[in-house]
Design a protein around this motif. Structure first.
Motif, PDB file in Angstrom:
ATOM      1  N   PRO A  56       4.762  -9.132   1.027  1.00 54.09           N
ATOM      2  CA  PRO A  56       3.492  -9.717   1.428  1.00 54.09           C
ATOM      3  C   PRO A  56       2.344  -8.973   0.784  1.00 54.09           C
ATOM      4  N   THR A  57       1.276  -9.653   0.452  1.00 52.34           N
ATOM      5  CA  THR A  57       0.145  -9.042  -0.232  1.00 52.34           C
ATOM      6  C   THR A  57      -0.915  -8.677   0.788  1.00 52.34           C
ATOM      7  N   LEU A  58      -0.774  -7.501   1.364  1.00 57.42           N
ATOM      8  CA  LEU A  58      -1.732  -7.026   2.345  1.00 57.42           C
ATOM      9  C   LEU A  58      -2.719  -6.087   1.690  1.00 57.42           C
ATOM     10  N   PRO A  59      -3.945  -5.925   2.238  1.00 60.14           N
ATOM     11  CA  PRO A  59      -4.933  -5.039   1.640  1.00 60.14           C
ATOM     12  C   PRO A  59      -4.441  -3.619   1.593  1.00 60.14           C
ATOM     13  N   ARG A  60      -4.906  -2.896   0.579  1.00 58.32           N
ATOM     14  CA  ARG A  60      -4.450  -1.516   0.428  1.00 58.32           C
ATOM     15  C   ARG A  60      -5.433  -0.729  -0.415  1.00 58.32           C
ATOM     16  N   THR A  61      -5.719   0.506  -0.009  1.00 62.78           N
ATOM     17  CA  THR A  61      -6.478   1.437  -0.833  1.00 62.78           C
ATOM     18  C   THR A  61      -5.911   2.812  -0.657  1.00 62.78           C
ATOM     19  N   THR A  62      -6.595   3.748  -1.307  1.00 60.23           N
ATOM     20  CA  THR A  62      -6.142   5.132  -1.249  1.00 60.23           C
ATOM     21  C   THR A  62      -6.081   5.644   0.178  1.00 60.23           C
ATOM     22  N   GLY A  63      -6.953   5.164   1.062  1.00 59.35           N
ATOM     23  CA  GLY A  63      -7.016   5.735   2.384  1.00 59.35           C
ATOM     24  C   GLY A  63      -6.430   4.900   3.481  1.00 59.35           C
ATOM     25  N   ALA A  64      -5.918   3.710   3.180  1.00 63.09           N
ATOM     26  CA  ALA A  64      -5.392   2.842   4.226  1.00 63.09           C
ATOM     27  C   ALA A  64      -3.887   2.968   4.312  1.00 63.09           C
ATOM     28  N   PRO A  65      -3.290   2.575   5.460  1.00 58.15           N
ATOM     29  CA  PRO A  65      -1.842   2.647   5.570  1.00 58.15           C
ATOM     30  C   PRO A  65      -1.162   1.798   4.514  1.00 58.15           C
ATOM     31  N   VAL A  66       0.030   2.192   4.115  1.00 49.16           N
ATOM     32  CA  VAL A  66       0.782   1.474   3.090  1.00 49.16           C
ATOM     33  C   VAL A  66       1.120   0.080   3.588  1.00 49.16           C
ATOM     34  N   PRO A  67       1.025  -0.962   2.736  1.00 53.47           N
ATOM     35  CA  PRO A  67       1.335  -2.319   3.169  1.00 53.47           C
ATOM     36  C   PRO A  67       2.784  -2.472   3.592  1.00 53.47           C
ATOM     37  N   VAL A  68       3.021  -3.512   4.374  1.00 54.65           N
ATOM     38  CA  VAL A  68       4.385  -3.845   4.782  1.00 54.65           C
ATOM     39  C   VAL A  68       5.122  -4.427   3.585  1.00 54.65           C
ATOM     40  N   VAL A  69       6.321  -3.964   3.345  1.00 50.33           N
ATOM     41  CA  VAL A  69       7.158  -4.501   2.279  1.00 50.33           C
ATOM     42  C   VAL A  69       8.545  -4.740   2.840  1.00 50.33           C
ATOM     43  N   PRO A  70       9.302  -5.669   2.257  1.00 48.77           N
ATOM     44  CA  PRO A  70      10.640  -5.919   2.775  1.00 48.77           C
ATOM     45  C   PRO A  70      11.606  -4.856   2.323  1.00 48.77           C
ATOM     46  N   SER A  71      12.482  -4.433   3.184  1.00 48.42           N
ATOM     47  CA  SER A  71      13.571  -3.557   2.775  1.00 48.42           C
ATOM     48  C   SER A  71      14.795  -4.407   2.515  1.00 48.42           C
ATOM     49  N   ARG A  72      15.552  -4.063   1.494  1.00 54.22           N
ATOM     50  CA  ARG A  72      16.690  -4.881   1.097  1.00 54.22           C
ATOM     51  C   ARG A  72      17.723  -4.927   2.229  1.00 54.22           C
ATOM     52  N   GLY A  73      18.015  -6.139   2.669  1.00 57.75           N
ATOM     53  CA  GLY A  73      19.042  -6.303   3.682  1.00 57.75           C
ATOM     54  C   GLY A  73      18.576  -6.017   5.085  1.00 57.75           C
ATOM     55  N   ALA A  74      17.271  -5.880   5.322  1.00 56.63           N
ATOM     56  CA  ALA A  74      16.775  -5.572   6.655  1.00 56.63           C
ATOM     57  C   ALA A  74      15.466  -6.305   6.869  1.00 56.63           C
ATOM     58  N   GLY A  75      14.905  -6.146   8.057  1.00 56.77           N
ATOM     59  CA  GLY A  75      13.626  -6.754   8.345  1.00 56.77           C
ATOM     60  C   GLY A  75      12.503  -5.984   7.696  1.00 56.77           C
ATOM     61  N   PRO A  76      11.262  -6.469   7.859  1.00 55.85           N
ATOM     62  CA  PRO A  76      10.113  -5.806   7.259  1.00 55.85           C
ATOM     63  C   PRO A  76       9.990  -4.377   7.749  1.00 55.85           C
ATOM     64  N   THR A  77       9.547  -3.527   6.885  1.00 58.55           N
ATOM     65  CA  THR A  77       9.324  -2.135   7.236  1.00 58.55           C
ATOM     66  C   THR A  77       8.140  -1.627   6.445  1.00 58.55           C
ATOM     67  N   ARG A  78       7.658  -0.440   6.768  1.00 55.80           N
ATOM     68  CA  ARG A  78       6.572   0.171   6.023  1.00 55.80           C
ATOM     69  C   ARG A  78       7.133   1.274   5.138  1.00 55.80           C
ATOM     70  N   LEU A  79       6.470   1.463   4.028  1.00 59.30           N
ATOM     71  CA  LEU A  79       6.805   2.621   3.195  1.00 59.30           C
ATOM     72  C   LEU A  79       6.071   3.827   3.767  1.00 59.30           C
ATOM     73  N   ARG A  80       6.491   4.216   4.958  1.00 54.22           N
ATOM     74  CA  ARG A  80       5.783   5.302   5.637  1.00 54.22           C
ATOM     75  C   ARG A  80       5.942   6.627   4.908  1.00 54.22           C
ATOM     76  N   ALA A  81       7.039   6.793   4.170  1.00 55.42           N
ATOM     77  CA  ALA A  81       7.193   8.021   3.389  1.00 55.42           C
ATOM     78  C   ALA A  81       6.094   8.143   2.352  1.00 55.42           C
ATOM     79  N   LEU A  82       5.602   7.017   1.837  1.00 55.60           N
ATOM     80  CA  LEU A  82       4.502   7.048   0.879  1.00 55.60           C
ATOM     81  C   LEU A  82       3.212   7.496   1.554  1.00 55.60           C
ATOM     82  N   ASP A  83       3.009   7.092   2.816  1.00 51.73           N
ATOM     83  CA  ASP A  83       1.881   7.601   3.597  1.00 51.73           C
ATOM     84  C   ASP A  83       1.954   9.120   3.715  1.00 51.73           C
ATOM     85  N   GLY A  84       3.141   9.614   4.057  1.00 51.92           N
ATOM     86  CA  GLY A  84       3.299  11.053   4.204  1.00 51.92           C
ATOM     87  C   GLY A  84       3.072  11.796   2.904  1.00 51.92           C
ATOM     88  N   LEU A  85       3.564  11.236   1.801  1.00 50.01           N
ATOM     89  CA  LEU A  85       3.370  11.887   0.506  1.00 50.01           C
ATOM     90  C   LEU A  85       1.897  11.907   0.124  1.00 50.01           C
TER      91      LEU A  85
END
Length: 377
Positions: free
Chosen positions: A8-37
């Motif tokens: 899905p094309t959700l808004p995103r910038t350097t300071g906002a939470p990472v957009p929701v993306v699909p994980s292969r074989g599962a429901g939607p999830t966030r790339l929360r590890a990218l937030d942490g990095l």
């Protein structure tokens, strides 16, 4: 390997939470590890500003940070490489959020996410530096107003925020990506061609030594943005995406070259505050690439804690305000109140994170959607 479904094309910038993306074989999830990095990269930059260089922070400590942190300062000196890691993350996320999005929506998302916290940070730092008991000189009123445009760097105007030079680089990347990818419509081939063309053009610009080409094509930063785009292609199309890996490898080879050429100096250079061995610079850049590769390949999907989303939300406002207001906080705690450097350092970090949360909660959250709606209208 089958092609992964488009995110899905959700808004995103350097300071906002990472957009929701699909994980292969599962429901939607966030790339929360990218937030942490991203927060880790921001803390690296803060460590560099507080203990890895001299200048105004030396005045705040009352002596060189190398004296305050005789062992740690050598490690803090590598914190400036957090900016390069930021740029790789930005390439990943901007490609993700711009894919399949019309130009107006892309523009609205960038402006509405970047400017509210930025305006608040510029006003806050200007006001604090104008206080009579603060030792640091504020910019002139006209320069402060010009800073609100985020175009002070090309105009040669004094900066309110020391880190705003990176925002100028981000804006140029957004413009290139919007014109070459978002406007005609993102496809795998078009994105790969954009990366190849920008890489070649940036190398030519470096060889030509032309100031206009340098401004537009950013040779020393382009490899990192391009590398992030390559990582997104791998994330989107799978680990066997040859074009994505080729883009990443070339970007790493060129990126480590520029990082070393800009940040390395001989150990015996007179008056140099810090010495970063070239192998150390390469190692930090490589570690950043490896961590983003693990995220792109889904290896860190287990790092799905909700607090990482909060960390991602705090990163941008923290990045904006930590340096200049950090000088004031260090001076207050260390010199005025007499706290030791070992206590002052973490307290300042916590204070800046708390202030960043206030900017996120009371500035970004209410203003970002309103500004976006206004632009879309």
């Amino acid at each position: 390997m089958t092609t992964a479904p488009a995110p899905p094309t959700l808004p995103r910038t350097t300071g906002a939470p990472v957009p929701v993306v699909p994980s292969r074989g599962a429901g939607p999830t966030r790339l929360r590890a990218l937030d942490g990095l991203r927060l880790l990269a921001a803390l690296m930059v803060a460590a560099y500003h507080y203990g890895g260089r001299d200048g105004e922070i030396g005045d705040a400590w009352g002596s060189s940070p190398a004296y305050q942190f005789p062992t740690a300062s050598g490690f803090f000196a590598y914190g400036c490489l957090g900016v390069q890691i930021f740029f790789v993350i930005s390439g990943f996320v901007i490609c993700m959020s711009g894919w399949g999005r019309p130009l107006r929506a892309f523009f609205a998302s960038r402006v509405s996410r970047l400017f509210p916290a930025y305006w608040a940070a510029v006003i806050l730092v200007t006001v604090v530096f104008a206080l009579p008991w603060v030792a640091y000189e504020a910019v002139s009123p006209t320069d402060a107003l010009t800073n609100l445009t985020m175009l002070q760097m090309p105009l040669g105007v004094d900066r309110v925020l020391g880190v705003c030079w990176t925002l100028w680089a981000e804006m140029r990347f957004y413009a290139l990506f919007a014109l070459c990818v978002v406007l005609p419509g993102a496809t795998r081939g078009r994105v790969a061609l954009f990366c190849a063309g920008w890489t070649l053009a940036a190398v030519v610009a470096e060889a030509a030594d032309n100031s206009v080409l340098d401004i537009v094509l950013m040779p020393e930063y382009a490899p990192f943005f391009i590398g992030g785009i390559g990582f997104y292609l791998i994330h989107r199309y799978g680990s066997r995406d040859t074009a994505g890996w080729a883009i990443v490898v070339v970007s790493w080879l060129l990126g480590q070259h520029y990082a070393v050429s800009r940040l390395w100096h001989p150990a015996d250079l007179p008056d140099a505050f810090s010495y970063r061995p070239s192998l150390g610079i390469v190692a930090v850049i490589t570690l950043g690439y490896l961590m983003i590769a693990a995220i792109a390949l889904g290896k860190l999907r287990w790092a799905n804690w909700r607090w990482l989303t909060v960390a991602g939300a705090l990163t941008y406002p923290f990045y904006l305000i930590h340096e200049h207001l950090g000088w004031v906080a260090v001076h207050l705690l260390h010199q005025d109140l007499g706290l030791p450097a070992a206590a002052t350092f973490p307290l300042v970090l916590v204070a800046m994170l708390a202030l960043a949360w206030c900017l996120y909660r009371f500035v970004e959250r209410p203003l970002t959607p309103r500004l976006k709606r206004a632009i879309m209208r």
